[in-house]
Scaffold this active site. Sequence first.
Site, PDB file in Angstrom:
ATOM      1  N   ALA A 253       0.858  -1.191   0.000  1.00 20.76           N
ATOM      2  CA  ALA A 253       0.000   0.000   0.000  1.00 20.76           C
ATOM      3  C   ALA A 253       0.889   1.234   0.000  1.00 20.76           C
ATOM      4  O   ALA A 253       2.104   1.130   0.215  1.00 20.76           O
ATOM      5  CB  ALA A 253      -0.895   0.014   1.232  1.00 20.76           C
ATOM      6  N   LYS A 254       0.326   2.367  -0.250  1.00 23.90           N
ATOM      7  CA  LYS A 254       1.055   3.644  -0.131  1.00 23.90           C
ATOM      8  C   LYS A 254       0.015   4.749  -0.018  1.00 23.90           C
ATOM      9  O   LYS A 254      -1.100   4.601  -0.534  1.00 23.90           O
ATOM     10  CB  LYS A 254       1.926   3.881  -1.376  1.00 23.90           C
ATOM     11  CG  LYS A 254       3.051   4.845  -1.146  1.00 23.90           C
ATOM     12  CD  LYS A 254       4.216   4.151  -0.480  1.00 23.90           C
ATOM     13  CE  LYS A 254       5.404   5.042  -0.275  1.00 23.90           C
ATOM     14  NZ  LYS A 254       6.557   4.263   0.193  1.00 23.90           N
TER      15      LYS A 254
END
Length: 411
Positions: free
Chosen positions: A101-102
Amino acid sequence: MNALAATNRNFRHAARILGLDSKLEKSLLIPFREIKVECTIPKDDGTLASYVGFRVQHDNARGPMKGGIRYHPEVDPDEVNALAQLMTWKTAVANIPYGGAKGGIGCSPRDLSMSELERLTRVFTQKIHDLIGIHTDVPAPDMGTNAQTMAWILDEYSKFHGHSPAVVTGKPIDLGGSLGREAATGRGVVFATEALLAEYGKSIPEMRFVIQGFGNVGSWAAKLIHERGGKVVAVSDITGAVKNPNGLDIPDLVKHIDGRGRLKDFQGGDAMDMNELLVHDCDVLIPCALGGVLNRENAADVKAKFIVEAANHPTDPDADEILSKKGVIILPDIYANSGGVTVSYFEWVQNIQGFLWEEEKVNNELQRYMTRAFRDIKGMCKTHECNLRMGAFTLGVNRVARATLLRGWEA
Ligand code: NAD
């Protein structure tokens, strides 16, 4: 080529090498969820300001999604997407039980007061608290955020879900952070470099190093290389660059910077052109600053025999091709800078166990994970007769594809 196009290109190349089914290939590329929220806060002067926050959750086949949150004026959804995808392959290469994720908020943290930053972080957390969690998605610091930001997220999240230290990593030690986390990415870079050099019958003390960037990752990498007897012959940061053919005294340089001196004014070397640094004569070049710094303009002039990608995507695909033709060995980012997320995993494990590891145990385990991942990458290079970048990509993509198939994705 932008970060997303370059990442997708590497992924597709790996998928072809692995002979992945085209439907599986397509599904692995599509993010699990993309979140966009408006964060409106009162500023200190009483006016209202609104900022856009993003969280891209790319894949969770191997475990909770994991990745940083950055505060930067140019947070770009495409780049966040690319970085989320890279986290999926990176956690799989490191063989830690996470997906990728980011996230980020489009703001200039330098122009916000501490109380404005705190309000912004709390509002962002209120908007996404149902979509992150210890077993869902575990954020960490990135550019423009730090341990304090994680402390605010932890506090705000805990108001909704009860005390939850494992919801973020990179926290202050007093709130459940791990010993050794601050140095982890730089230390991992050095373990990775040792593994790479050993493959060529070489070791750190015989090598000359150039390091771009002297922040968290670059300064720790420099310190640990210096401790091991390696010569750091040039370093740079945003203020400029400095060189010394006999090797810079890194502890002295750190003292100079800690005393608020500018890197380029360091007396233990000569100031040099920042752009020249990347093509300066050395054995090992370690970019520890920005993406895309090695490109078609400068790749042909690079003198290093080895490049260790401590920054995320420092080598654009054009440079990759030019450097490969020149015989330069590139240790790719999804392996070389995975020490940070690996120790984040140790932090999460310690929080879930309610137990604090000694720093020595953290560092020893990190070395074990980095060495094992290098061996696994070399295994893929041998099987598929490919370079280290494709060795790392095929390793990561294959692990995620296997987990996806075992879950029964077509049902
Ligand atoms: P940081 O903000 O602490 O340091 C960045 C350094 O780069 C600073 O010294 C800055 O002055 C320098 N810099 C900026 N622009 C420059 C330029 N044009 N030329 C030379 N130097 C320049 O950041 P960091 O945490 O050390 O991260 C560095 C890189 O490593 C980033 O690409 C980041 O995404 C990547 N990374 C960091 C971690 C981590 O745990 N910190 C983990 C994985 C990857």
